[in-house]
Design a protein around this motif. Structure first.
Motif, mmCIF file in Angstrom:
data_model
loop_
_atom_site.group_PDB
_atom_site.id
_atom_site.type_symbol
_atom_site.label_atom_id
_atom_site.label_comp_id
_atom_site.label_asym_id
_atom_site.label_seq_id
_atom_site.Cartn_x
_atom_site.Cartn_y
_atom_site.Cartn_z
ATOM 1 N N SER A 809 0.863 -1.178 0.000
ATOM 2 C CA SER A 809 0.000 0.000 0.000
ATOM 3 C C SER A 809 0.904 1.234 0.000
ATOM 4 O O SER A 809 2.124 1.141 0.178
ATOM 5 C CB SER A 809 -0.924 0.009 1.228
ATOM 6 N N THR A 810 0.279 2.408 -0.195
ATOM 7 C CA THR A 810 1.069 3.649 -0.256
ATOM 8 C C THR A 810 0.465 4.726 0.636
ATOM 9 O O THR A 810 -0.004 5.767 0.157
ATOM 10 C CB THR A 810 1.155 4.157 -1.702
ATOM 11 N N PRO A 811 0.432 4.521 1.949
ATOM 12 C CA PRO A 811 -0.070 5.588 2.827
ATOM 13 C C PRO A 811 0.881 6.778 2.811
ATOM 14 O O PRO A 811 2.105 6.616 2.909
ATOM 15 C CB PRO A 811 -0.105 4.909 4.208
ATOM 16 N N ASP A 812 0.309 7.971 2.655
ATOM 17 C CA ASP A 812 1.104 9.213 2.613
ATOM 18 C C ASP A 812 2.198 9.145 1.553
ATOM 19 O O ASP A 812 3.307 9.655 1.731
ATOM 20 C CB ASP A 812 1.730 9.493 3.986
ATOM 21 N N ASN A 813 1.877 8.467 0.446
ATOM 22 C CA ASN A 813 2.800 8.355 -0.693
ATOM 23 C C ASN A 813 4.102 7.620 -0.354
ATOM 24 O O ASN A 813 5.123 7.816 -1.026
ATOM 25 C CB ASN A 813 3.124 9.738 -1.263
ATOM 26 N N HIS A 814 4.061 6.798 0.671
ATOM 27 C CA HIS A 814 5.222 5.984 1.023
ATOM 28 C C HIS A 814 4.861 4.508 0.851
ATOM 29 O O HIS A 814 3.784 4.068 1.273
ATOM 30 C CB HIS A 814 5.664 6.245 2.472
ATOM 31 N N LEU A 815 5.746 3.754 0.250
ATOM 32 C CA LEU A 815 5.498 2.335 0.018
ATOM 33 C C LEU A 815 5.527 1.591 1.351
ATOM 34 O O LEU A 815 6.505 1.653 2.093
ATOM 35 C CB LEU A 815 6.551 1.758 -0.929
ATOM 36 N N ALA A 816 4.428 0.898 1.663
ATOM 37 C CA ALA A 816 4.313 0.168 2.924
ATOM 38 C C ALA A 816 4.093 -1.311 2.634
ATOM 39 O O ALA A 816 3.351 -1.679 1.711
ATOM 40 C CB ALA A 816 3.163 0.721 3.768
ATOM 41 N N LEU A 817 4.727 -2.155 3.422
ATOM 42 C CA LEU A 817 4.617 -3.607 3.272
ATOM 43 C C LEU A 817 4.011 -4.184 4.548
ATOM 44 O O LEU A 817 4.467 -3.912 5.656
ATOM 45 C CB LEU A 817 6.003 -4.214 3.038
ATOM 46 N N THR A 818 2.949 -4.972 4.380
ATOM 47 C CA THR A 818 2.302 -5.648 5.504
ATOM 48 C C THR A 818 2.307 -7.151 5.237
ATOM 49 O O THR A 818 2.020 -7.577 4.116
ATOM 50 C CB THR A 818 0.845 -5.172 5.685
ATOM 51 N N THR A 819 2.634 -7.933 6.254
ATOM 52 C CA THR A 819 2.692 -9.384 6.078
ATOM 53 C C THR A 819 1.586 -10.050 6.886
ATOM 54 O O THR A 819 1.101 -9.504 7.892
ATOM 55 C CB THR A 819 4.051 -9.945 6.517
ATOM 56 N N HIS A 820 1.204 -11.230 6.424
ATOM 57 C CA HIS A 820 0.156 -12.003 7.103
ATOM 58 C C HIS A 820 0.606 -13.457 7.167
ATOM 59 O O HIS A 820 0.395 -14.217 6.221
ATOM 60 C CB HIS A 820 -1.166 -11.878 6.350
ATOM 61 N N PRO A 821 1.280 -13.855 8.252
ATOM 62 C CA PRO A 821 1.777 -15.234 8.336
ATOM 63 C C PRO A 821 0.652 -16.251 8.219
ATOM 64 O O PRO A 821 -0.440 -16.046 8.771
ATOM 65 C CB PRO A 821 2.438 -15.290 9.729
ATOM 66 N N THR A 822 0.923 -17.321 7.509
ATOM 67 C CA THR A 822 -0.045 -18.406 7.397
ATOM 68 C C THR A 822 -0.034 -19.193 8.699
ATOM 69 O O THR A 822 1.027 -19.588 9.173
ATOM 70 C CB THR A 822 0.316 -19.337 6.236
ATOM 71 N N PRO A 823 -1.215 -19.432 9.317
ATOM 72 C CA PRO A 823 -1.243 -20.148 10.606
ATOM 73 C C PRO A 823 -0.619 -21.529 10.475
ATOM 74 O O PRO A 823 -0.729 -22.173 9.458
ATOM 75 C CB PRO A 823 -2.746 -20.231 10.912
#
Length: 823
Positions: A809-823
């Motif tokens: 995603s790009t909040p405030d025009n900054h590239l952001a990375l979010t992870t979601h580990p598989t259980p």
């Protein structure tokens, strides 16, 4: 206890198998009656001990098994002498009962030791294992011992292939011909697909070794076309005629019905659609479509009451039941899985003709007998599931049925308790095999259960009538199709629920924890089932978990632009095209994993589904994407290879009425806020022909990989370069085309394999490199060399194999990375 003592605690609270207390005003059952109703568990300990012994011995040398048998024999003789010396004329005592059980354990261990020694020695006798250890090329005469099963090639290069079991009766290797009788697993080309159970064939191939403890001596890999020497025996041909009659009786039904009815009746899964197979796995209904005790139990449940109406009694019922078992085995083929199902059917027969006490004893005898006949079953998942399901129904089902019957009708209580007991008993093994736990299995089995009997019985009737009248058989088949439609509906709708399955670690610790939880549930569930309020509360919590009204907490971010789904060893990407909508690029190899990812993202509409190429790790999960979603069109590469995977994709698209279009180099397309330009492939003639790659022998390249769709995606000011599985030669061609490769994010080609062009990677100037790969995959992706190249270019690396699904995603025009580990 005196009458003035406080009331004793509810025995059901301490023992889930304890009988219910008598109703007020009813006399308490006598000790003799309670003994008759209590399950006979005397053979249970020997059966479990024998099973564990066989698990260990099937991978040991014959001399070890003989030594174990000798030690067990000596101990058993000592116990027998001690028992005779200490037995009192007054009758059995607790200590004498324990000695009898120990003697039974010793006898079974002796038998398992000798059986394992004979089986392992039988596999090792003759030259087959020696030839396999050196990978020798051989010529063999085989007897086909199973129906051929066509498998889709996994990974990137393997074409579809056929798997079957056979017995080598003559082998020629290293200039010597030997008469043998050695079981092998055959991995053959699609030319083996037309072979039939019981045929003798001649073929050539290469022998390879298998793991210790297998029920075969070696694996035969063959690309040749087998030469048929003779036809199966007359009774096998007659059985095939009946099976063909059943398939013909439902030939005019929808595809799913055409596949399910033969599977319900005789375990014939040859025509089951792949997406229905996945739905059955998700909802815990797989046992209905495979040869299992369920098929035979249903048939017995129909025939035996009918025989009673005709005046058959006592031993006559047993004879009728045994005759039905024999007919079932012939029709379903006398393979290990069928014999196992027959044994479980005999247990059901014992329960129907002799009560639950006899059924427990019969189950123990069946386990011991099957393992003595084939000790390799000890490590068979199918055997474990059959035994555990039957044990759950026999040991837990009656008490849970009685608990539910306190406040609901008896028939409904039994309908709920049986699948519940079977599911809890099997859950640890299922989690070990699949890495997931189904939360809808009990409900799905409960809802589908009433339709299984009519579909199965009508299917059997259609198969028999087909020998006399095709038209009448089609009428019966049409009737059988209606309950089958209901089962299909339950499977499809159940699989579509957001929380239908939940991932569970398939590790020793993970399965151990799950086993403890299941045991705890076993001893506490009786209380819950007996109380309507507790049941309502439990069902409410379960419904919230399954329906997931709020979804996973914190996932996905509200402003996600792209998600790289954790689909294992493959690619599965989603580009947000608006609320509930996404452009999907590739589907991974697993329909369930891809479906779960899109469910978490809330994707219901896919305007364009792009398949970069037709390898299974990019297109194998298509059925999961189609599940409950509307697809506008499917965009594909112009290189329609591998042919089998291409055909599977087109068949699914046709079935769901989805148009397929081929990409054009340089075209620019838009879907909502997502815009992309096709950078590759060029015209097909520019690619290597006839499946021959121009890559060097050390490359992992293939024409399919080099024909991958490469596209530059632009969304919300973010540039993302998607590259499929492009190999260095195509990477250089894209670079030479003059295309602007500058991007913020690079989806690293071919899961980060070692075959990368450094100039191509450098030309992207990407800040983030996304690698979609499977944890501990067999290919070693991503390669250390590639990771070093990316790091040297100053790119941050994000990997699905280490962090799970990835969101950009790009909040405030900054590239952001979010992870979601598989259980």
């Amino acid at each position: 206890m005196s009458t003035s003592s406080p009331p004793a605690p509810d025995p059901a609270a301490a023992d889930p198998a304890a009988p219910d207390p008598p109703a007020p005003g009813q006399p308490a059952p006598s000790e003799e009656q309670a003994t008759r109703e209590r399950p006979d568990l005397r053979l249970l300990v020997p059966a479990v001990t024998g099973w564990l012994t066989a698990v260990w011995l099937v991978s040991q040398a014959p001399v070890t098994s003989v030594l174990v048998a000798a030690v067990a024999l000596a101990a058993t003789v000592g116990l027998i002498l001690l028992h005779r010396q200490r037995t009192r004329p007054q009758g059995p005592t607790p200590s004498s009962t324990g000695r009898v059980t120990a003697i039974g354990v010793g006898v079974v261990v002796v038998g398992m030791g000798l059986a394992a020694a004979l089986q392992v020695q039988g596999l090792r006798s003759g030259p087959v294992m020696d030839l396999a250890s050196s990978g020798a090329a051989v010529k063999v005469r085989l007897k086909i011992a199973s129906d051929p099963s066509v498998r889709s090639g996994s990974g990137t290069r393997r074409p579809p292939y056929v798997v079957l079991k056979a017995t080598i009766e003559e082998v020629t290797g290293r200039g010597t011909t030997t008469q043998v009788r050695t079981p092998v697993l055959v991995i053959g080309s699609t030319n083996w697909q037309r072979l039939r159970f019981g045929q003798h064939v001649e073929a050539t191939g290469q022998l390879e070794s298998v793991e210790a403890g297998s029920d075969v001596a070696a694996m035969l890999s063959s690309r040749s076309t087998p030469r048929v020497l003779d036809e199966p025996s007359w009774w096998l041909r007659a059985a095939e005629q009946v099976r063909a009659g059943l398939r013909e009786s439902v030939a005019n039904e929808p595809e799913a019905v055409r596949g399910l009815v033969p599977a319900l009746v005789m375990g014939d899964e040859s025509t089951l659609p792949p997406e229905l197979v996945e739905d059955f796995k998700t909802t815990g209904l797989t046992h209905l479509s495979a040869v299992s005790g369920t098929n035979l139990t249903l048939l017995l449940a129909f025939v035996l009451p009918l025989a009673r109406l005709l005046g058959v009694r006592s031993r006559g019922l047993t004879v009728v039941g045994l005759a039905i078992v024999v007919v079932f085995v012939i029709l379903a083929r006398p393979q290990p899985s069928v014999l196992r199902a027959a044994a479980m059917g005999l247990v059901a027969l014992a329960a129907m003709t002799g009560g639950g006490r006899r059924a427990v004893r019969s189950l123990s005898v069946a386990v011991i007998a099957l393992l003595l006949l084939d000790t390799s079953l000890a490590r068979s998942a199918g055997f474990a599931l059959s035994v555990l399901a039957t044990a759950g129904i026999v040991l837990l089902g009656p008490a849970w049925r009685d608990a539910l019957a306190r406040w609901m009708p008896d028939r409904l209580a039994e309908a709920i308790s049986c699948p519940l007991a079977a599911q809890i008993a099997c859950t640890p093994v299922v989690a070990w095999l699949s890495g997931q736990v189904s939360l809808v299995a009990v409900a799905a089995n409960l809802l589908a259960g009433p339709a299984v009997g009519p579909a199965t019985i009508l299917g059997f009737a259609a198969a028999g009538i087909a020998l006399l009248s095709t038209n009448l058989a089609q009428l019966i088949g049409w009737l059988a199709g209606w309950p089958a439609r209901w089962i299909i509906l339950i499977a499809q709708q159940g699989a579509d629920l957001p929380g239908a399955t939940n991932a569970w670690p398939a590790t020793v610790i993970g399965v151990g924890v799950l086993t403890v939880l299941c045991l705890a549930l076993t001893f506490s569930l009786h209380r819950i089932l007996a109380r309507p309020v507790a049941m309502l509360l439990t069902l409410t919590i379960l419904a919230v978990v399954v329906l997931r009204p709020v979804g996973p907490i914190g996932w996905p971010p509200d402003d996600w632009l792209m998600v790289a789904c954790d689909v294992g060893q493959g690619d599965g990407l989603a580009l947000s095209a608006g609320k509930g909508s996404a452009v999907v690029v590739d589907t991974g190899p697993d329909p369930t994993a891809m479906d779960r990812c899109l469910q978490d993202l809330g994707v219901k509409y896919i305007p364009v589904l792009v398949l970069s190429h037709f390898h299974a790790d990019h297109a194998g999960g298509l059925a999961g994407v189609l599940r409950g979603r509307t697809i506008g069109e499917i965009e594909v590469t112009p290189y329609f290879s591998p042919p089998a995977e291409y055909k599977r994709v087109t068949d699914l698209a046709t079935q769901h009425r989805i148009p397929i279009r081929t990409v054009t180099l340089g075209e620019r397309r838009t879907a909502g806020p997502v815009t992309w330009t096709t950078l590759w492939p060029a015209k097909v003639p520019a690619l290597p022909e006839s499946g021959k790659s121009s890559a060097t022998p050390t490359d992992e390249g293939s024409p399919e990989n080099n024909a991958s769709i490469a596209m530059m995606v632009e969304t919300s000011g973010l540039r993302i370069l998607l590259t499929g599985d492009l190999e260095p030669e195509s990477q250089r061609a894209v670079l030479a085309s003059g295309a602007d490769l500058r991007a913020d994010v690079l989806k690293v080609p071919h899961h980060g394999s070692a075959q990368q062009d450094p100039t191509f990677l450098a030309a992207t100037h990407a800040r983030l490199a996304v690698i979609s790969a499977g944890q501990d995959n067999d290919y070693g992706h991503p390669a250390p060399r590639t990771l070093d190249l990316l790091t040297h270019q100053g790119m941050k690396i994000a990997r699905t194999d280490t962090t799970g699904s990835l969101s950009l995603s790009t909040p405030d025009n900054h590239l952001a990375l979010t992870t979601h580990p598989t259980p």
